[in-house]
Structure formats: C-alpha cells, structure tokens
Design an enzyme around this catalytic site. Structure first.
Site, PDB file in Angstrom:
ATOM      1  N   ARG A   1       0.812  -1.216   0.000  1.00 22.97           N
ATOM      2  CA  ARG A   1       0.000   0.000   0.000  1.00 22.97           C
ATOM      3  C   ARG A   1       0.852   1.277   0.000  1.00 22.97           C
ATOM      4  O   ARG A   1       0.571   2.228  -0.705  1.00 22.97           O
ATOM      5  CB  ARG A   1      -0.955   0.001   1.214  1.00 22.97           C
ATOM      6  CG  ARG A   1      -2.053   1.050   1.138  1.00 22.97           C
ATOM      7  CD  ARG A   1      -2.946   1.020   2.357  1.00 22.97           C
ATOM      8  NE  ARG A   1      -2.242   1.359   3.585  1.00 22.97           N
ATOM      9  CZ  ARG A   1      -1.895   2.591   3.929  1.00 22.97           C
ATOM     10  NH1 ARG A   1      -2.211   3.597   3.167  1.00 22.97           N
ATOM     11  NH2 ARG A   1      -1.228   2.812   5.055  1.00 22.97           N
TER      12      ARG A   1
ATOM     13  N   CYS B   1      -7.299   0.989  12.204  1.00 22.24           N
ATOM     14  CA  CYS B   1      -6.130   0.299  12.761  1.00 22.24           C
ATOM     15  C   CYS B   1      -6.431  -0.157  14.179  1.00 22.24           C
ATOM     16  O   CYS B   1      -6.388  -1.334  14.491  1.00 22.24           O
ATOM     17  CB  CYS B   1      -4.923   1.216  12.703  1.00 22.24           C
ATOM     18  SG  CYS B   1      -4.391   1.409  11.002  1.00 22.24           S
TER      19      CYS B   1
ATOM     20  N   ILE C   1       8.076  -0.415  12.151  1.00 18.57           N
ATOM     21  CA  ILE C   1       8.783   0.853  11.945  1.00 18.57           C
ATOM     22  C   ILE C   1       9.073   0.926  10.442  1.00 18.57           C
ATOM     23  O   ILE C   1       9.654  -0.018   9.877  1.00 18.57           O
ATOM     24  CB  ILE C   1      10.106   0.889  12.750  1.00 18.57           C
ATOM     25  CG1 ILE C   1       9.819   0.792  14.259  1.00 18.57           C
ATOM     26  CG2 ILE C   1      10.905   2.146  12.429  1.00 18.57           C
ATOM     27  CD1 ILE C   1      11.080   0.699  15.134  1.00 18.57           C
TER      28      ILE C   1
ATOM     29  N   SER D   1      -2.698  -3.027  13.193  1.00 17.09           N
ATOM     30  CA  SER D   1      -1.526  -2.527  12.477  1.00 17.09           C
ATOM     31  C   SER D   1      -1.061  -1.262  13.191  1.00 17.09           C
ATOM     32  O   SER D   1      -1.885  -0.398  13.504  1.00 17.09           O
ATOM     33  CB  SER D   1      -1.958  -2.223  11.033  1.00 17.09           C
ATOM     34  OG  SER D   1      -0.949  -1.557  10.309  1.00 17.09           O
TER      35      SER D   1
HETATM   36  N1  LIG Z   1       1.480   5.643   8.084  1.00 12.87           N
HETATM   37  C1  LIG Z   1       0.508   5.994   8.942  1.00 12.87           C
HETATM   38  N2  LIG Z   1       0.808   6.055  10.267  1.00 12.87           N
HETATM   39  C2  LIG Z   1      -0.138   6.418  11.167  1.00 12.87           C
HETATM   40  O1  LIG Z   1       0.194   6.460  12.361  1.00 12.87           O
HETATM   41  C3  LIG Z   1      -1.458   6.711  10.703  1.00 12.87           C
HETATM   42  C4  LIG Z   1      -1.735   6.643   9.314  1.00 12.87           C
HETATM   43  N3  LIG Z   1      -0.739   6.281   8.466  1.00 12.87           N
HETATM   44  N4  LIG Z   1      -2.952   6.960   8.811  1.00 12.87           N
HETATM   45  C5  LIG Z   1      -4.084   7.199   9.692  1.00 12.87           C
HETATM   46  C6  LIG Z   1      -3.696   7.735  11.000  1.00 12.87           C
HETATM   47  C7  LIG Z   1      -3.246   9.158  11.062  1.00 12.87           C
HETATM   48  N5  LIG Z   1      -2.320   9.139  12.209  1.00 12.87           N
HETATM   49  C8  LIG Z   1      -1.295  10.061  12.393  1.00 12.87           C
HETATM   50  C9  LIG Z   1      -0.982  10.947  11.388  1.00 12.87           C
HETATM   51  C10 LIG Z   1       0.024  11.869  11.558  1.00 12.87           C
HETATM   52  C11 LIG Z   1       0.719  11.909  12.754  1.00 12.87           C
HETATM   53  C12 LIG Z   1       1.792  12.928  12.909  1.00 12.87           C
HETATM   54  O2  LIG Z   1       2.215  13.544  11.956  1.00 12.87           O
HETATM   55  N6  LIG Z   1       2.272  13.182  14.107  1.00 12.87           N
HETATM   56  C13 LIG Z   1       3.342  14.108  14.364  1.00 12.87           C
HETATM   57  C14 LIG Z   1       2.882  15.522  14.604  1.00 12.87           C
HETATM   58  C15 LIG Z   1       1.484  15.676  15.111  1.00 12.87           C
HETATM   59  C16 LIG Z   1       1.034  17.129  15.280  1.00 12.87           C
HETATM   60  O3  LIG Z   1       1.803  18.070  15.029  1.00 12.87           O
HETATM   61  O4  LIG Z   1      -0.121  17.329  15.699  1.00 12.87           O
HETATM   62  C17 LIG Z   1       4.147  13.617  15.564  1.00 12.87           C
HETATM   63  O5  LIG Z   1       5.307  14.028  15.656  1.00 12.87           O
HETATM   64  O6  LIG Z   1       3.625  12.850  16.369  1.00 12.87           O
HETATM   65  C18 LIG Z   1       0.401  11.009  13.771  1.00 12.87           C
HETATM   66  C19 LIG Z   1      -0.608  10.093  13.588  1.00 12.87           C
HETATM   67  C20 LIG Z   1      -2.243   7.811  12.739  1.00 12.87           C
HETATM   68  N7  LIG Z   1      -2.516   7.047  11.564  1.00 12.87           N
HETATM   69  O1  LIG Z   2      -4.525   4.843  14.741  1.00 18.49           O
HETATM   70  C1  LIG Z   2      -3.714   4.472  13.880  1.00 18.49           C
HETATM   71  C2  LIG Z   2      -4.005   4.517  12.525  1.00 18.49           C
HETATM   72  C3  LIG Z   2      -3.077   4.082  11.643  1.00 18.49           C
HETATM   73  N1  LIG Z   2      -1.874   3.600  12.063  1.00 18.49           N
HETATM   74  C4  LIG Z   2      -0.891   3.174  11.047  1.00 18.49           C
HETATM   75  C5  LIG Z   2      -0.552   1.715  10.957  1.00 18.49           C
HETATM   76  C6  LIG Z   2      -0.065   1.574   9.510  1.00 18.49           C
HETATM   77  O2  LIG Z   2       1.284   2.032   9.425  1.00 18.49           O
HETATM   78  C7  LIG Z   2      -0.964   2.570   8.772  1.00 18.49           C
HETATM   79  C8  LIG Z   2      -2.175   1.910   8.174  1.00 18.49           C
HETATM   80  O3  LIG Z   2      -1.804   1.107   7.125  1.00 18.49           O
HETATM   81  P1  LIG Z   2      -2.537  -0.278   6.759  1.00 18.49           P
HETATM   82  O4  LIG Z   2      -1.923  -0.635   5.425  1.00 18.49           O
HETATM   83  O5  LIG Z   2      -3.999   0.004   6.651  1.00 18.49           O
HETATM   84  O6  LIG Z   2      -2.200  -1.258   7.832  1.00 18.49           O
HETATM   85  O7  LIG Z   2      -1.372   3.502   9.758  1.00 18.49           O
HETATM   86  C9  LIG Z   2      -1.575   3.576  13.394  1.00 18.49           C
HETATM   87  O8  LIG Z   2      -0.466   3.172  13.817  1.00 18.49           O
HETATM   88  N2  LIG Z   2      -2.508   3.997  14.267  1.00 18.49           N
END
Ligand SMILES: Nc1nc(=O)c2c([nH]1)NC[C@@H]1CN(c3ccc(C(=O)N[C@@H](CCC(=O)O)C(=O)O)cc3)CN21
Ligand SMILES: O=c1ccn([C@H]2C[C@H](O)[C@@H](COP(=O)(O)O)O2)c(=O)[nH]1
EC number: 2.1.1.45
Length: 283
Positions: free
Chosen positions: A22, A160, A222, A181
């Site tokens: 993906r 997830c 990771i 995941s």
């Molecule tokens: N690859 C991936 N990892 C994830 O953890 C994840 C997804 N996709 N897709 C759906 C949601 C979205 N989530 C996320 C998305 C972005 C951050 C992130 O960028 N965090 C930063 C800054 C947060 C901020 O400034 O508010 C960090 O340093 O924690 C964390 C969780 C968790 N999930």
């Molecule tokens: O709450 C969340 C939402 C998403 N993730 C992470 C886990 C995976 O790295 C991606 C989702 O990819 P899939 O291919 O659907 O497994 O987002 C998370 O850690 N926590």
C-alpha cells in the site's frame, strides 16, 4: 514509557523486513505486543523521549466518538492527522464512494455511531455501551468496533485500532483495545494516549472508577525511513516519569462529549520531555 521503549528496541533487534504494497515501503515488523496503562493511578502514557503532541491525539479520539467522517471536522477541533489519508492517497481519490475534498468515507466513528443495518436503520454502538455502563450493566458484549469488512471499500483506510471492549467489575471499569496494524514511531504515540483517555472518559461519564487499560497490538512496525531516527536518536534518550492527565470534571455525559467539550477541557501536568523528532509519514 518503558514498555514503549522495550517494544521499539524489540523491533530494532528482532524485527523482520516486510514489503508493504500500500505504501511501497519496507517495514521492520514484529507480531504481538501487549501494553498496559494504569488509568486508576493516572499514569498517563505520554512519550517522554520526544515531544508528543497529545492534544491532537485526544482531538482525534473526540472526533471518533462524535462520528466524524471528514478531515475538515478533525482540523476544526485541532487534529491534522486525516488530511493526508483523505486527500493524498490515489486509490481513495479514484474511489467512486469519495464525496469530495476531505471526505474520509465510512471509517471509525461512522461505524461506531451509525453502523448501517441491512434494513436501512442504524446502530449506535457507543450509546448502548454508555447506557449499560451507567446502569452498572456489563453484558459481556460491551464492544465498540469500527471493523466493518462489508464497507472497507467505502472508506479511505481500514481502521487500525479497531475494537474497544469495556468490562465492569463492581464499579471499576476496564478497557481492552485491539489494534491490527501499528506505526510505532508515529501512530502508537497517539494510540497510547487514546486508549488511556478513552477509559478515563468512559469511567467519568458512566459514574465508574477507571481500572487498567489493556492495549493489544498485532502487527507492530517501523517504516524503513523512520528507522535511523528511532535507533540512533530516540532510543538513546533516557525516559522521564509519567505525567498526569486532568480531565474537566464537568464532563459527565455522552452529550457533553458530543456538544461542548474542547481540548481546553484536558490538561497534562508534569510533562518532562526531550526535544521533538519529526518522523516521516507514509500515506
Ligand atoms: N502511516 C501511517 N501512520 C499512522 O500512524 C497513521 C496513518 N498512516 N494513517 C491514519 C492515521 C493518522 N495518524 C497520524 C498521522 C500523523 C501523525 C503525525 O504527523 N504526528 C506528528 C505531529 C502531530 C502534530 O503536530 O499534531 C508527531 O510528531 O507525532 C500522527 C498520527 C495515525 N494514523
Ligand atoms: O490509529 C492508527 C491509525 C493508523 N496507524 C498506522 C498503521 C499503519 O502504518 C498505517 C495503516 O496502514 P494499513 O496498510 O492500513 O495497515 O497507519 C496507526 O499506527 N494507528
């Protein structure tokens, strides 16, 4: 905090490289991790070996509990985490079910609050659980599940952290959360906060005492572009003691959560942390 670092170290030491179709990236992966959070004694599991943006994590949880389905709604309450999955993923952009900019589709809160039945009516899973727990009832099926395989094609991402099971022993409330995941550097940072806060909030609005929260993770990984920062930077830092989460005691019902609660109703005290680390995010 120690259990988080132990999991990170375990992935670095014993993880297996797995290609992820993906995202097009390789992930260093282990299977099965069990984390426990002591909500009874308010040991808030905030990551201390880097600065954690805990408010965005609580905002995301609040959006799920309200049944949000749009990244703009999440942004409006202080959470940017859904912008990329709603707007930058080609498979979702090409999906005929996508209703336009920021639409996330039938994910998380939509399933939790408006699970569609075959006869066209909907089930509000969360309200049933709150009503039962408020009456002191645990029917051994107090389950909030976002996992609806029949509608995966109608959402931008499969959930997830997909199932939260509540259990009552007397007036002590427990939570077991299951995650299929887990992006350990980015996602888990948020998910730990959410599991803890979900139990604390549910205990508060149902008039019960919080006990322990159990967090079960299946695939913990990771991404390859995160590994150097984790192994050579974050894992070299010594953790600080856990801070505490203070929730506004005026929050006493599900309706409060749905209507007036904001991030100003949450405060963290005693948060000592190391410098921020910006991990790469994979869409
Ligand atoms: N690859 C991936 N990892 C994830 O953890 C994840 C997804 N996709 N897709 C759906 C949601 C979205 N989530 C996320 C998305 C972005 C951050 C992130 O960028 N965090 C930063 C800054 C947060 C901020 O400034 O508010 C960090 O340093 O924690 C964390 C969780 C968790 N999930
Ligand atoms: O709450 C969340 C939402 C998403 N993730 C992470 C886990 C995976 O790295 C991606 C989702 O990819 P899939 O291919 O659907 O497994 O987002 C998370 O850690 N926590």
């Amino acid at each position: 905090m120690k259990q988080y670092l132990a999991l990170c170290q375990r992935i670095v030491d014993d993880g297996v490289w797995i290609e992820n179709e993906r995202t097009g990236k390789r992930c260093l992966t282990v299977i099965n991790a069990d984390l426990t959070y002591d909500v009874a004694n308010n040991q808030f599991p905030l990551i201390t070996t880097r600065k954690s943006f805990w408010k965005a994590a609580i905002a995301e949880l609040l959006g799920y509990l309200r049944g949000y389905d749009n990244a703009a709604q999440f942004r409006a309450i202080g959470c940017n985490t859904w912008n990329a999955n709603a707007n930058d993923n080609q498979a979702w952009l090409d999906n005929p079910h996508r209703k336009g900019a920021d639409d996330m589709g039938r994910v998380y809160g939509v399933q939790g609050r408006r699970w569609q039945k075959a006869d066209g009516t909907v089930i509000d899973q969360l309200k049933k659980i709150v009503d039962d727990l408020t009456k002191g009832i645990d029917d051994r099926g107090e389950i909030l599940t976002f996992y609806n395989p029949g509608e995966f094609d109608m959402g931008c991402l499969r959930p997830c952290m997909h199932t939260h099971t509540f259990s009552l022993l007397g007036d002590t409330l427990y939570l077991t959360s299951a995650q299929r995941s887990c992006d350990v550097p980015l996602g888990l940072n948020f998910n730990q906060v959410q599991v803890f806060t979900l139990l604390a909030l549910m205990a508060q609005i149902t008039g019960n005492k919080p006990g322990q929260a159990y967090h079960k993770i299946i695939n913990a990984h990771i991404y390859e572009d995160q590994l150097p920062l984790m192994r050579d930077e974050q894992l070299t830092r010594a953790p600080f003691a856990s801070p505490q989460l203070i929730i506004n005691p005026k929050i006493t019902s599900l309706e409060d959560l749905e209507t007036w609660v904001t991030l100003d109703d949450f405060e963290v005290v005693g948060y000592e942390h190391h410098a921020p680390i910006q991990y790469p995010f994979s869409v």
